[in-house]
Design a protein around this motif. Sequence first.
Motif, PDB file in Angstrom:
ATOM      1  N   LEU A 191       0.824  -1.213   0.000  1.00 14.66           N
ATOM      2  CA  LEU A 191       0.000   0.000   0.000  1.00 14.66           C
ATOM      3  C   LEU A 191       0.857   1.261   0.000  1.00 14.66           C
ATOM      4  CD1 LEU A 191      -2.697  -1.099   2.610  1.00 14.66           C
ATOM      5  CD2 LEU A 191      -2.895  -1.108   0.119  1.00 14.66           C
ATOM      6  N   LEU A 192       2.133   1.122  -0.403  1.00 16.47           N
ATOM      7  CA  LEU A 192       3.067   2.243  -0.288  1.00 16.47           C
ATOM      8  C   LEU A 192       2.567   3.483  -1.010  1.00 16.47           C
ATOM      9  CD1 LEU A 192       5.794   3.539   0.423  1.00 16.47           C
ATOM     10  CD2 LEU A 192       6.712   2.525  -1.676  1.00 16.47           C
ATOM     11  N   TRP A 193       2.280   3.366  -2.316  1.00 17.38           N
ATOM     12  CA  TRP A 193       1.966   4.575  -3.060  1.00 17.38           C
ATOM     13  C   TRP A 193       0.577   5.111  -2.741  1.00 17.38           C
ATOM     14  CZ3 TRP A 193       6.285   6.372  -3.851  1.00 17.38           C
ATOM     15  CH2 TRP A 193       7.350   5.607  -4.320  1.00 17.38           C
ATOM     16  N   CYS A 194      -0.316   4.243  -2.295  1.00 18.09           N
ATOM     17  CA  CYS A 194      -1.612   4.744  -1.801  1.00 18.09           C
ATOM     18  C   CYS A 194      -1.392   5.616  -0.564  1.00 18.09           C
ATOM     19  CB  CYS A 194      -2.539   3.581  -1.463  1.00 18.09           C
ATOM     20  SG  CYS A 194      -3.009   2.556  -2.873  1.00 18.09           S
ATOM     21  N   ALA A 195      -0.539   5.129   0.354  1.00 20.14           N
ATOM     22  CA  ALA A 195      -0.248   5.888   1.569  1.00 20.14           C
ATOM     23  C   ALA A 195       0.487   7.185   1.241  1.00 20.14           C
ATOM     24  CB  ALA A 195       0.582   5.034   2.529  1.00 20.14           C
ATOM     25  N   VAL A 196       1.462   7.108   0.332  1.00 17.02           N
ATOM     26  CA  VAL A 196       2.212   8.306  -0.051  1.00 17.02           C
ATOM     27  C   VAL A 196       1.277   9.339  -0.677  1.00 17.02           C
ATOM     28  CG1 VAL A 196       3.960   9.196  -1.648  1.00 17.02           C
ATOM     29  CG2 VAL A 196       4.438   7.146  -0.296  1.00 17.02           C
ATOM     30  N   ALA A 197       0.409   8.904  -1.583  1.00 15.61           N
ATOM     31  CA  ALA A 197      -0.517   9.840  -2.235  1.00 15.61           C
ATOM     32  C   ALA A 197      -1.436  10.503  -1.213  1.00 15.61           C
ATOM     33  CB  ALA A 197      -1.338   9.098  -3.295  1.00 15.61           C
ATOM     34  N   LEU A 198      -1.949   9.719  -0.268  1.00 13.77           N
ATOM     35  CA  LEU A 198      -2.856  10.267   0.745  1.00 13.77           C
ATOM     36  C   LEU A 198      -2.141  11.275   1.629  1.00 13.77           C
ATOM     37  CD1 LEU A 198      -5.592  10.259   2.191  1.00 13.77           C
ATOM     38  CD2 LEU A 198      -4.754   8.335   3.573  1.00 13.77           C
ATOM     39  N   ILE A 199      -0.965  10.912   2.134  1.00 14.00           N
ATOM     40  CA  ILE A 199      -0.217  11.805   3.026  1.00 14.00           C
ATOM     41  C   ILE A 199       0.193  13.081   2.304  1.00 14.00           C
ATOM     42  CG2 ILE A 199       1.913  12.033   4.355  1.00 14.00           C
ATOM     43  CD1 ILE A 199      -0.201  10.331   5.715  1.00 14.00           C
ATOM     44  N   VAL A 200       0.651  12.948   1.064  1.00 17.05           N
ATOM     45  CA  VAL A 200       1.086  14.133   0.312  1.00 17.05           C
ATOM     46  C   VAL A 200      -0.093  15.062   0.035  1.00 17.05           C
ATOM     47  CG1 VAL A 200       1.989  14.906  -1.913  1.00 17.05           C
ATOM     48  CG2 VAL A 200       3.134  13.068  -0.687  1.00 17.05           C
ATOM     49  N   LEU A 235       9.334  13.723  -0.069  1.00 13.37           N
ATOM     50  CA  LEU A 235       8.079  14.494  -0.047  1.00 13.37           C
ATOM     51  C   LEU A 235       7.084  13.882   0.933  1.00 13.37           C
ATOM     52  CD1 LEU A 235       7.279  15.456  -3.763  1.00 13.37           C
ATOM     53  CD2 LEU A 235       8.021  16.945  -1.902  1.00 13.37           C
ATOM     54  N   PHE A 236       7.043  12.547   0.993  1.00 11.99           N
ATOM     55  CA  PHE A 236       6.196  11.859   1.961  1.00 11.99           C
ATOM     56  C   PHE A 236       6.577  12.266   3.384  1.00 11.99           C
ATOM     57  CE2 PHE A 236       6.186   8.120   4.809  1.00 11.99           C
ATOM     58  CZ  PHE A 236       4.814   7.924   4.936  1.00 11.99           C
ATOM     59  N   ALA A 237       7.883  12.303   3.675  1.00 14.48           N
ATOM     60  CA  ALA A 237       8.335  12.694   5.008  1.00 14.48           C
ATOM     61  C   ALA A 237       7.986  14.150   5.310  1.00 14.48           C
ATOM     62  CB  ALA A 237       9.845  12.470   5.124  1.00 14.48           C
ATOM     63  N   LEU A 238       8.164  15.031   4.321  1.00  9.17           N
ATOM     64  CA  LEU A 238       7.818  16.439   4.502  1.00  9.17           C
ATOM     65  C   LEU A 238       6.330  16.617   4.788  1.00  9.17           C
ATOM     66  CD1 LEU A 238       9.892  18.005   1.595  1.00  9.17           C
ATOM     67  CD2 LEU A 238      10.104  18.645   3.994  1.00  9.17           C
ATOM     68  N   ALA A 239       5.485  15.923   4.008  1.00  6.22           N
ATOM     69  CA  ALA A 239       4.038  16.040   4.193  1.00  6.22           C
ATOM     70  C   ALA A 239       3.606  15.452   5.526  1.00  6.22           C
ATOM     71  CB  ALA A 239       3.314  15.346   3.039  1.00  6.22           C
ATOM     72  N   LEU A 240       4.211  14.335   5.923  1.00  9.62           N
ATOM     73  CA  LEU A 240       3.868  13.713   7.200  1.00  9.62           C
ATOM     74  C   LEU A 240       4.203  14.652   8.356  1.00  9.62           C
ATOM     75  CD1 LEU A 240       2.802  11.100   8.503  1.00  9.62           C
ATOM     76  CD2 LEU A 240       5.170  10.294   8.617  1.00  9.62           C
ATOM     77  N   LYS A 241       5.340  15.292   8.294  1.00  6.47           N
ATOM     78  CA  LYS A 241       5.701  16.260   9.338  1.00  6.47           C
ATOM     79  C   LYS A 241       4.727  17.429   9.337  1.00  6.47           C
ATOM     80  CE  LYS A 241       9.478  18.974  11.274  1.00  6.47           C
ATOM     81  NZ  LYS A 241       8.564  20.031  11.736  1.00  6.47           N
ATOM     82  N   ARG A 242       4.338  17.854   8.170  1.00  6.80           N
ATOM     83  CA  ARG A 242       3.390  18.988   8.075  1.00  6.80           C
ATOM     84  C   ARG A 242       2.067  18.624   8.746  1.00  6.80           C
ATOM     85  NH1 ARG A 242       3.216  24.511   6.780  1.00  6.80           N
ATOM     86  NH2 ARG A 242       1.017  24.984   6.555  1.00  6.80           N
ATOM     87  N   ILE A 243       1.627  17.382   8.602  1.00  6.55           N
ATOM     88  CA  ILE A 243       0.352  16.955   9.187  1.00  6.55           C
ATOM     89  C   ILE A 243       0.458  16.820  10.693  1.00  6.55           C
ATOM     90  CG2 ILE A 243      -1.317  15.055   9.270  1.00  6.55           C
ATOM     91  CD1 ILE A 243      -0.541  14.499   6.321  1.00  6.55           C
ATOM     92  N   VAL A 244       1.514  16.131  11.160  1.00  4.91           N
ATOM     93  CA  VAL A 244       1.646  15.826  12.595  1.00  4.91           C
ATOM     94  C   VAL A 244       2.167  17.028  13.377  1.00  4.91           C
ATOM     95  CG1 VAL A 244       2.747  14.304  14.264  1.00  4.91           C
ATOM     96  CG2 VAL A 244       2.003  13.410  12.052  1.00  4.91           C
ATOM     97  N   ASP A 245       3.133  17.737  12.779  1.00  3.77           N
ATOM     98  CA  ASP A 245       3.776  18.861  13.454  1.00  3.77           C
ATOM     99  C   ASP A 245       3.795  20.042  12.485  1.00  3.77           C
ATOM    100  OD1 ASP A 245       5.242  20.572  14.966  1.00  3.77           O
ATOM    101  OD2 ASP A 245       7.155  19.536  14.714  1.00  3.77           O
ATOM    102  N   PRO A 246       2.747  20.862  12.459  1.00  2.00           N
ATOM    103  CA  PRO A 246       2.616  21.880  11.420  1.00  2.00           C
ATOM    104  C   PRO A 246       3.552  23.066  11.552  1.00  2.00           C
ATOM    105  CG  PRO A 246       0.799  22.025  12.971  1.00  2.00           C
ATOM    106  CD  PRO A 246       1.586  20.818  13.353  1.00  2.00           C
ATOM    107  N   GLU A 247       4.515  23.009  12.464  1.00  2.00           N
ATOM    108  CA  GLU A 247       5.500  24.097  12.538  1.00  2.00           C
ATOM    109  C   GLU A 247       6.318  24.115  11.254  1.00  2.00           C
ATOM    110  OE1 GLU A 247       5.883  26.420  14.870  1.00  2.00           O
ATOM    111  OE2 GLU A 247       4.067  25.612  15.789  1.00  2.00           O
ATOM    112  N   PRO A 248       6.846  25.271  10.835  1.00  2.00           N
ATOM    113  CA  PRO A 248       7.641  25.332   9.601  1.00  2.00           C
ATOM    114  C   PRO A 248       8.819  24.379   9.651  1.00  2.00           C
ATOM    115  CG  PRO A 248       7.136  27.542  10.385  1.00  2.00           C
ATOM    116  CD  PRO A 248       6.689  26.602  11.461  1.00  2.00           C
TER     117      PRO A 248
END
Length: 473
Positions: free
Chosen positions: A391-400, A459-472
């Motif tokens: 489910l890698l790319w499904c998860a990546v698409a959702l998180i991004v 990009l997945f890591a960047l988006a995940l951080k944005r969701i969990v920790d929205p600080e810049p």
Amino acid sequence: MAALSEAMLSEPLLRVAIGLGGVLFFLVAGNGLASCFPVLRSVRRGGRLGISYLLGVASVSGAVYALSHLFRTPIRTASIGTALVFIGAGLVTRLRNRPEAALRSTARIKRRTQRLAAVALLIGGFSSLGILMDALARPVTDWDSRMTWNTQARYIRGDGRVDARALADPAVSLAHPRYPVLMPLAQVIVQEVFSAGEDDRLIRPLYAAFYPALLLTLYEAAAFLVGAPWAGAAVLAATLAPFIAFESHGGATGCYSDLPLACFWGTGLLLLCRKRLEISTGLLAGILLGAAILTKNEGLPLALSALAAAGSMTLGSVHRARRWPVFLASVPALLAAWLLWSWRSHIPERFDENYLAGASLGKVLRGFAANAGEIARGIFSASTRLDHWGLLWCAVALIVMLGAKSLVRRPGLPLSLALAGALATYLSAYALTGGRLPELIEVTWGRFLLQMSLPLLVLFALALKRIVDPEPV
């Protein structure tokens, strides 16, 4: 009888020694050259190992490619000489750097190990060990490796130079004779340096080692750009994708050039996305992008997309300091493109696909308009194959999508622009293909995803951080 048993025992041990020795040869040479780049003196030990291996294959093979083509230097002489130069340069650089400066640098980057990252790297380590053991035990079985790259390697070794006569002889039936030969040449370098035979198991570790190199490079780049916890999540996602580790037609258990291309292009792009971009970092990125150009046909448009994305980030007086590093990155890439053109110039086109030959914007748009539905269905089907990707790319698409704001700011913006360029290349090839689209997408899209995997996972890591920790970031 005892002598016969001893001979049977020594042959597998010798094969293992040569297989691992080939990996070590490039690693040591790359580590020497890595010492010359300030940006690599302050990375973690694991990240240093991963990038050193990539740099060793890229620089030694690239140098031998040029020396053999331009000066007809014997491959063994060029390989050993180049490696010794890089190792010597590394020793001189280390002697010139004060120990206390190195200690301060290490102290600056030392961070507490994160549990998620430790778990991800542990899984990656076990997978790497299994892939390496398989590589040492079984010969090459995948189709394109035997048909194309290994055949090129045999012709090159037989003639002792990269301009093998068989490649240019129209009477010789050879699939894809104009394919870039950086990786076949790397195979020949291992065989020549160790005076080894033609056993496929001697060169499979060369390809298997790109898997841990990809994971270590991904962790180092994502940790620098996003942070260690999110880097661990990206590496964990990569280790859970069966295609990258265990697919023989593109992944780490085969001898395709897609995984090396993913490492060269992705690492070069990620280096160009650093906030503080030094001139030496630009040169390092250019060497890796040049290796991407010499690895596969896709390497040239991918390298151009990376340089264009990095160049777009230099617009405006605020980012003027980034212009020279990006310009310097383009120099090795352009030299590699010229070397590839020069090498190809005497090889007639035959038994080769050139999907972008005669391409124009009008043809691409008309082809895409006619086949958009079929292309979309094929890409979706190939991206969601559970046996390839889980489910890698499904998860990546959702998180991004949920963290989409991370895509419009550095470092997400240049990564997104480079990926858009890569995607445009792939879709253009599909749009111009014609009648056998489902078959073509089925066998190529997984490899295209692999080629884009490093920037996609960052990009997945960047988006995940944005969701969990929205600080810049």
